[in-house]
Design a protein around this motif. Sequence first.
Motif, PDB file in Angstrom:
ATOM      1  N   LEU A  42      -3.661  -1.264  -8.211  1.00  0.00           N
ATOM      2  CA  LEU A  42      -2.753  -0.656  -7.238  1.00  0.00           C
ATOM      3  C   LEU A  42      -3.310  -0.733  -5.819  1.00  0.00           C
ATOM      4  O   LEU A  42      -2.564  -0.965  -4.860  1.00  0.00           O
ATOM      5  CB  LEU A  42      -2.492   0.809  -7.617  1.00  0.00           C
ATOM      6  CG  LEU A  42      -1.612   1.040  -8.852  1.00  0.00           C
ATOM      7  CD1 LEU A  42      -1.638   2.501  -9.268  1.00  0.00           C
ATOM      8  CD2 LEU A  42      -0.174   0.600  -8.567  1.00  0.00           C
ATOM      9  N   ALA A  45      -3.370  -4.584  -4.640  1.00  0.00           N
ATOM     10  CA  ALA A  45      -2.011  -5.085  -4.440  1.00  0.00           C
ATOM     11  C   ALA A  45      -1.390  -4.598  -3.136  1.00  0.00           C
ATOM     12  O   ALA A  45      -0.358  -5.125  -2.709  1.00  0.00           O
ATOM     13  CB  ALA A  45      -1.125  -4.685  -5.617  1.00  0.00           C
ATOM     14  N   ASN A  46      -2.005  -3.612  -2.484  1.00  0.00           N
ATOM     15  CA  ASN A  46      -1.434  -3.052  -1.262  1.00  0.00           C
ATOM     16  C   ASN A  46      -2.354  -3.196  -0.048  1.00  0.00           C
ATOM     17  O   ASN A  46      -2.147  -2.543   0.970  1.00  0.00           O
ATOM     18  CB  ASN A  46      -1.078  -1.572  -1.486  1.00  0.00           C
ATOM     19  CG  ASN A  46       0.099  -1.407  -2.425  1.00  0.00           C
ATOM     20  OD1 ASN A  46       1.239  -1.523  -2.024  1.00  0.00           O
ATOM     21  ND2 ASN A  46      -0.188  -1.142  -3.696  1.00  0.00           N
ATOM     22  N   PRO A  48      -3.140  -5.596   2.821  1.00  0.00           N
ATOM     23  CA  PRO A  48      -2.596  -6.816   3.462  1.00  0.00           C
ATOM     24  C   PRO A  48      -3.656  -7.912   3.534  1.00  0.00           C
ATOM     25  O   PRO A  48      -4.810  -7.665   3.877  1.00  0.00           O
ATOM     26  CB  PRO A  48      -2.193  -6.327   4.855  1.00  0.00           C
ATOM     27  CG  PRO A  48      -1.949  -4.859   4.686  1.00  0.00           C
ATOM     28  CD  PRO A  48      -2.940  -4.402   3.657  1.00  0.00           C
ATOM     29  N   ASN A  51      -3.904  -8.922  -0.901  1.00  0.00           N
ATOM     30  CA  ASN A  51      -2.917  -8.873  -1.973  1.00  0.00           C
ATOM     31  C   ASN A  51      -2.302 -10.240  -2.265  1.00  0.00           C
ATOM     32  O   ASN A  51      -1.877 -10.506  -3.390  1.00  0.00           O
ATOM     33  CB  ASN A  51      -1.823  -7.841  -1.672  1.00  0.00           C
ATOM     34  CG  ASN A  51      -1.120  -8.092  -0.358  1.00  0.00           C
ATOM     35  OD1 ASN A  51      -1.411  -9.060   0.343  1.00  0.00           O
ATOM     36  ND2 ASN A  51      -0.203  -7.200  -0.007  1.00  0.00           N
ATOM     37  N   GLY A 341      -0.436  -4.063 -10.806  1.00  0.00           N
ATOM     38  CA  GLY A 341      -0.422  -4.235  -9.357  1.00  0.00           C
ATOM     39  C   GLY A 341       0.996  -4.238  -8.808  1.00  0.00           C
ATOM     40  O   GLY A 341       1.767  -5.164  -9.075  1.00  0.00           O
ATOM     41  N   PHE A 343       3.321  -3.815  -5.299  1.00  0.00           N
ATOM     42  CA  PHE A 343       3.320  -3.748  -3.827  1.00  0.00           C
ATOM     43  C   PHE A 343       4.243  -2.603  -3.394  1.00  0.00           C
ATOM     44  O   PHE A 343       5.446  -2.623  -3.627  1.00  0.00           O
ATOM     45  CB  PHE A 343       3.806  -5.071  -3.239  1.00  0.00           C
ATOM     46  CG  PHE A 343       3.739  -5.116  -1.742  1.00  0.00           C
ATOM     47  CD1 PHE A 343       2.520  -5.048  -1.079  1.00  0.00           C
ATOM     48  CD2 PHE A 343       4.899  -5.202  -0.978  1.00  0.00           C
ATOM     49  CE1 PHE A 343       2.447  -5.094   0.312  1.00  0.00           C
ATOM     50  CE2 PHE A 343       4.839  -5.235   0.416  1.00  0.00           C
ATOM     51  CZ  PHE A 343       3.609  -5.185   1.052  1.00  0.00           C
ATOM     52  N   LEU A 344       3.644  -1.582  -2.771  1.00  0.00           N
ATOM     53  CA  LEU A 344       4.386  -0.359  -2.456  1.00  0.00           C
ATOM     54  C   LEU A 344       4.706  -0.192  -0.972  1.00  0.00           C
ATOM     55  O   LEU A 344       5.485   0.701  -0.615  1.00  0.00           O
ATOM     56  CB  LEU A 344       3.572   0.868  -2.913  1.00  0.00           C
ATOM     57  CG  LEU A 344       3.223   0.939  -4.404  1.00  0.00           C
ATOM     58  CD1 LEU A 344       2.279   2.104  -4.664  1.00  0.00           C
ATOM     59  CD2 LEU A 344       4.481   1.096  -5.244  1.00  0.00           C
ATOM     60  N   LEU A 345       4.130  -1.033  -0.115  1.00  0.00           N
ATOM     61  CA  LEU A 345       4.242  -0.794   1.319  1.00  0.00           C
ATOM     62  C   LEU A 345       5.673  -0.940   1.842  1.00  0.00           C
ATOM     63  O   LEU A 345       6.015  -0.353   2.872  1.00  0.00           O
ATOM     64  CB  LEU A 345       3.298  -1.735   2.079  1.00  0.00           C
ATOM     65  CG  LEU A 345       1.803  -1.566   1.773  1.00  0.00           C
ATOM     66  CD1 LEU A 345       0.964  -2.495   2.626  1.00  0.00           C
ATOM     67  CD2 LEU A 345       1.359  -0.113   1.985  1.00  0.00           C
ATOM     68  N   ASP A 346       6.481  -1.757   1.152  1.00  0.00           N
ATOM     69  CA  ASP A 346       7.867  -1.890   1.602  1.00  0.00           C
ATOM     70  C   ASP A 346       8.845  -1.190   0.666  1.00  0.00           C
ATOM     71  O   ASP A 346      10.046  -1.455   0.678  1.00  0.00           O
ATOM     72  CB  ASP A 346       8.254  -3.364   1.733  1.00  0.00           C
ATOM     73  CG  ASP A 346       8.182  -4.109   0.403  1.00  0.00           C
ATOM     74  OD1 ASP A 346       7.666  -3.508  -0.573  1.00  0.00           O
ATOM     75  OD2 ASP A 346       8.641  -5.266   0.342  1.00  0.00           O
ATOM     76  N   THR A 347       8.305  -0.279  -0.182  1.00  0.00           N
ATOM     77  CA  THR A 347       9.143   0.427  -1.153  1.00  0.00           C
ATOM     78  C   THR A 347       9.748   1.677  -0.520  1.00  0.00           C
ATOM     79  O   THR A 347       9.041   2.492   0.086  1.00  0.00           O
ATOM     80  CB  THR A 347       8.310   0.838  -2.395  1.00  0.00           C
ATOM     81  OG1 THR A 347       7.764  -0.336  -2.990  1.00  0.00           O
ATOM     82  CG2 THR A 347       9.180   1.561  -3.412  1.00  0.00           C
ATOM     83  N   ASN A 428       9.124  -4.404 -10.869  1.00  0.00           N
ATOM     84  CA  ASN A 428       8.208  -3.595 -10.055  1.00  0.00           C
ATOM     85  C   ASN A 428       8.583  -2.118 -10.084  1.00  0.00           C
ATOM     86  O   ASN A 428       7.711  -1.242 -10.162  1.00  0.00           O
ATOM     87  CB  ASN A 428       8.198  -4.110  -8.618  1.00  0.00           C
ATOM     88  CG  ASN A 428       7.401  -5.395  -8.462  1.00  0.00           C
ATOM     89  OD1 ASN A 428       6.514  -5.678  -9.261  1.00  0.00           O
ATOM     90  ND2 ASN A 428       7.727  -6.180  -7.455  1.00  0.00           N
TER      91      ASN A 428
END
Length: 462
Positions: A42, A45-46, A48, A51, A341, A343-347, A428
């Motif tokens: 986790l 994967a986040n 920059p 990832n 993994g 990607f949560l930054l654009d969630t 995801n």
Amino acid sequence: MNDKQHNANSAEEHSVFYAATQALRRHASGGNILIAATLCALVIANIPGLNNYYFDFWQNEIRLQLGDFNIFSHSGEPMDLIAFINDALMAIFFFSIGLEIKREILVGELSSFKQALLPIVAAIGGMLLPVGIYFCFAKGTDFADGAAIPMATDIAFSLGVLTMLGKRVPVSLKIFLTTLAVVDDIGGIVVIASFYSTHIELTYLLYAAGLFVLLLLGSLMRIKSKIFYLGVGGVIWFLFLNSGIHPTIAGVLVAFCVPATPVFAPRKYIKMIRSAIAHFRGEDDDLLVKRTILNKDQMNWLKQIESASDKVISPLQELEDSLHPIVNYFIVPLFAFANAGIFLLDTDPSTIVEGVSLSIICGLVLGKFLGIFIFSWIAVKLRLAPMPDKTNWVMMASTAMLGGIGFTVSLFIATLSFGSPGMTEILNHAKLGIVIGSLLSGIIGFILLHHTLPHYTPSQEE
């Protein structure tokens, strides 16, 4: 009951208790590594820049070629690393589960109908209600095919939580949860075999069936070579991989063919050991005390003991014991690291409380808890099965909450349900729901157990 029968029963109970305790320790310690692998996935994967390497790494092709023939290929196409982990390494994971299920049926908690009935009934409830809750949310949507995702219980994670509470947890409660998780695994295997098969290639299945007959004949003929079962099993895995039946099922079926009886009976083993050790009694005591190289005769005597020790343990038990470190400390953590993994930054945070994420969270947290607890309560009240020793309904409710830690098998079913290229976003969100639902179940279960368990160590003796 005479003394001889009492001693025999006591020895059998001690053997089963010891085997169960060893299994609990292995699963619990593996849970710590699983948690670490998940957190690493986790985090990486986040980050920059980093990832991109993480996500691209799993797309690398993997080959094991003999001339133009690639063993790690599916329908002529080479497998990438993520497919190798999910289809090949996880077949070993399910092979280990198959060995564990067979042992449980023969000498473990599933060998006694009375002992096994409560966790079996609880597991059935813990599978039906989560699926029902998921269907209520997902009916008519594009994620309705993932209904089996919240039906699993992760043995390593759930026992890891119990281990954090130390000896305050009655062993009977740990065994109940372990047996429940094993029955859950059986349910997961049935679901994978029934609903996650693609176009069937009958020719490959016929070849695989012939090899299964060969394994069964080998078991009947008392062939004890582990290489025989693993080698033929590897060919069956390849045939399943290219037949349309999910290859992890091959691991379970091959495990059921592995013999559970040793070459030597324990009595013969003891006689051989006593005979070999007797030779040392005539040796010079000074030579035995010194750290010196063994002579030829001493080497032969010790080799006899070593050979007899190998032959008194059944292939099933030896393979299960050998595979546990590989599965718990390598395969399952690697699977989690590769698949968890997200990607949560654009969630959008609101997506957590809607769609597939909410369906899975409710299935794991509410569905598993209600299913396990209600079905257990009905079984006990109807006197179909007794309560686990030294437990009460508050403890059972708290343990039922831990049943919502789905994780490994839930992630696996999610990748099967939404693994096609056009469903990456749904996958995801499904993974996010699994992580959050499992985390909530673990935290709530731990808090409930911490406040409800006795603050003294339960005695194991009456």
